[in-house]
Design a protein around this motif. Structure first.
Motif, short mmCIF file in Angstrom:
data_model
loop_
_atom_site.label_atom_id
_atom_site.label_comp_id
_atom_site.label_asym_id
_atom_site.label_seq_id
_atom_site.Cartn_x
_atom_site.Cartn_y
_atom_site.Cartn_z
N GLU A 39 0.83 -1.21 0.00
CA GLU A 39 0.00 0.00 0.00
C GLU A 39 0.87 1.26 0.00
O GLU A 39 0.49 2.28 -0.61
N ALA A 98 2.39 1.57 -3.52
CA ALA A 98 1.32 1.97 -4.44
C ALA A 98 1.02 3.45 -4.29
O ALA A 98 0.85 4.17 -5.29
N ALA A 99 0.94 3.94 -3.07
CA ALA A 99 0.64 5.35 -2.85
C ALA A 99 1.73 6.24 -3.44
O ALA A 99 1.45 7.28 -4.06
N TRP A 121 -4.69 -2.59 -8.95
CA TRP A 121 -4.70 -2.96 -7.54
C TRP A 121 -5.58 -4.20 -7.39
O TRP A 121 -6.80 -4.12 -7.45
N TYR A 180 -7.03 -1.15 1.67
CA TYR A 180 -7.33 -0.04 0.75
C TYR A 180 -7.35 1.29 1.51
O TYR A 180 -6.86 2.31 1.01
N ARG A 222 -5.60 2.01 4.12
CA ARG A 222 -4.21 2.39 4.40
C ARG A 222 -3.54 2.99 3.17
O ARG A 222 -2.74 3.93 3.29
N LEU A 223 -3.85 2.46 1.99
CA LEU A 223 -3.27 3.03 0.76
C LEU A 223 -3.69 4.49 0.61
O LEU A 223 -2.86 5.36 0.35
N GLU A 282 -2.03 6.74 3.08
CA GLU A 282 -0.64 7.03 2.71
C GLU A 282 -0.59 8.09 1.59
O GLU A 282 0.24 9.00 1.63
N GLU A 308 9.94 3.27 0.07
CA GLU A 308 9.26 2.51 1.11
C GLU A 308 10.23 2.19 2.25
O GLU A 308 9.89 2.34 3.43
#
Length: 559
Positions: A371, A374-375, A386, A488, A490-491, A494, A556
């Protein structure tokens, strides 16, 4: 002790299966996800197999099976069917004879399929009753007025209901001659948008570009307790028909006109069901209930205290209604309102993901916090797929089979339409927004977990999120709660931390003409055949050679 299991089957279009075990909805899926034929009419054999496998049951373990249409009633109906309506319905004696023959053929085919696939004793349930049950039993209302609006059932096209406890009672019905669904479909055809079933949503999107140049006041009229559609008046607008796939100014204004009248009809029906039931809470179901603009208009008014629209308001959802109705009849009580009403499909295991990326010939790596990666990718302007956990049931991708992008980029709609979705350039995109921040960006302040409400983007915010703001200032919002979809959420959290914007663009993980991705192979195919930059499959990231994955992953590791 053997479980009390009931299977619901929709074998019309958008065929589907749903399973209720001991009063709990445990699985539901559309057949199109398996055969890759959008809005398929194929018998939902694979959907049935999935539902039974998900509950570790066999067919002989089922206590009951029901289909979502009363074919015995339908076969004697000589009212014009939908395709005849679109081609100037033939109500002569010869035309009605042909319609009756078609309906009997549909009845014969349904009987043969049920026998062929092992359900010769399946019950026939009324179509609109299964729509009403899908909506009411999934809501948390103890009592509600229910409106079902679609193209048609066996004989009816709009129905009003009073639901209380386990009971759902019909109050009023309109036959197919007054079908709001067919009215909308006919205008969709005039707009040059009806290439196949399910394109009415394009008309809704196109309506935002139109003006009030056309007056449908004589097409759809109202008295104190009924509405009526006048077909002869409607046909007068056939002179403005646009070529298929080429909507023009007339098309935009026709779309505007029919959308305005549909919203007027929704207000009228809402007032009518309230007068009959004295209920402040309303359930909307049926294919027309997917009209987010009309739904959003209702919640923005004082017409209802609370509105519930099931995530699969279309015919796919009737399978859920059929399964729940059987449970209610068997138990004498109301089924439990499920906390999970969407994520009812299958999930891929690690080996399936590994096989998909290998056979797809794409680069891949596993990351600890997908996540977060991805963000960062979205915030840097990349378009990602996703693919996570269980697949959604219903026509909306709600964060498990989604394409995600940056809502701040004004060019993002063109990028998505031209490079990824391969669809009309004027079609809008929707956001997934953190529920706890949605009221600061959209109005009115309501929950919209299933992306079935068009809300106003607050004027002072529109310049910040141009990619999800339609030309009329609206947006079809999904509000995301931590409890419903933690990963989702959390994504988006972020992304919010990085950008200050608590939402992402969300559209379904597929390309034009394809259903939503079911398998990891489907998701990787989207990556390979479109302008997607990356796809996240569980904790695996797959990408093409022109993506600098190392900078995303190093970002990350620095957190």
């Amino acid at each position: 002790m053997m479980a009390d299991a009931f299977l619901g089957l929709n074998i019309l279009h958008d065929t589907s299966a749903a399973l209720v075990v001991d009063g709990e909805l445990v699985a539901a899926v559309e057949q199109e996800r398996f055969n890759r034929d959008r809005h398929t009419t194929d018998f939902p054999k694979d959907a049935v197999d999935y539902c039974l496998e998900a509950a570790d049951l066999r067919r002989e373990d089922l206590r009951g099976v029901a289909v979502t249409f009363d074919y015995d009633e339908f076969r004697t109906n000589d009212n014009p069917f939908e395709r005849h309506t679109n081609n100037h319905d033939d109500t002569t004696m010869g035309g009605r004879a042909r319609i009756l023959a078609d309906n009997r053929s549909t009845w014969d085919a349904a009987r043969r399929e049920l026998v062929e696939f092992g359900f010769p004793k399946a019950r026939y349930l009324r179509h609109h009753l299964t729509h009403a049950a899908c909506g009411y039993y999934l809501s948390d209302f103890d009592e509600a007025g229910v409106i079902v609006v679609d193209g048609r059932g066996e004989r009816e096209a709009t129905t009003l209901w009073h639901a209380q406890g386990p009971k759902i009672n019909n109050l009023e019905s309109y036959n197919v001659n007054d079908s709001l669904g067919q009215l909308y479909t006919y205008v969709t055809s005039l707009c040059g948008l009806y290439g196949n079933i399910g394109n009415e949503g394009k008309t809704m999107g196109l309506s935002g570009y139109g003006s009030n140049r056309f007056d449908f006041g004589s097409v759809l009229t109202f008295d104190h307790d009924r509405y009526r559609i006048h077909r002869d008046e409607l046909r007068k607008f056939a002179q403005y028909r646009a070529p298929l796939g080429k909507p023009d100014r007339n098309a935009r204004d026709l779309a505007y006109a029919v959308q305005e009248k549909l919203e007027e009809a929704f207000r009228f029906l809402t007032a009518r069901v309230r007068s009959l039931t004295d209920c402040q809470d309303l359930v909307l179901s049926g294919g027309v209930a997917l009209n987010c603009n009309a739904n959003g208009m209702l919640v923005a008014s004082d017409a209802v205290s609370d509105l519930y629209v099931p995530p699969a308001a279309n015919d796919a959802g009737t399978a859920v209604g059929a399964a729940l109705l059987q449970w209610a009849e068997f138990s004498g009580g109301r089924p439990r309102t499920p906390a999970n009403q969407v994520y009812l499909g299958e999930r891929a295991d690690r080996s399936a993901i590994d096989r998909a990326v290998t056979s797809g010939g794409v680069n891949s790596v596993r990351v600890q916090r997908p996540e977060a990666v991805a963000a960062r990718a979205i915030a840097s302007g990349l378009i990602i797929g996703w693919y996570q956990d269980r697949m959604e049931f219903g026509p909306r991708a709600l964060g498990n089979r989604s394409i995600l992008a940056d809502p701040r980029d004004p060019s993002m709609p063109d990028k998505l339409n031209n490079r990824v979705k391969f669809r009309e350039s004027w079609r809008p995109f929707a956001p997934s927004a953190l529920a706890e921040h949605a009221s600061a960006w959209f109005g009115p302040a309501v929950d919209s977990p299933y992306m079935l409400l068009s809300l106003e983007v607050l004027p002072e915010r529109r310049h910040l999120v141009p990619a999800i703001t339609h030309v009329d200032g609206s947006s079809r919002v999904q509000t995301v709660e931590r409890e419903r979809n933690p990963l989702y959420h959390r994504l988006i959290e972020e992304f919010h931390r990085i950008t200050g914007v608590p939402m992402v663009v969300n559209t379904s993980l597929n390309i034009r003409g394809e259903p939503i991705a079911r398998t990891p192979e489907d998701a990787v195919q989207c990556l390979v055949e479109s302008g997607l930059d990356l796809v996240f499959l569980g904790d695996t990231v797959a990408w093409k050679d022109d993506v600098d994955i190392n900078s995303l992953i190093s970002g990350e590791s620095n957190k």
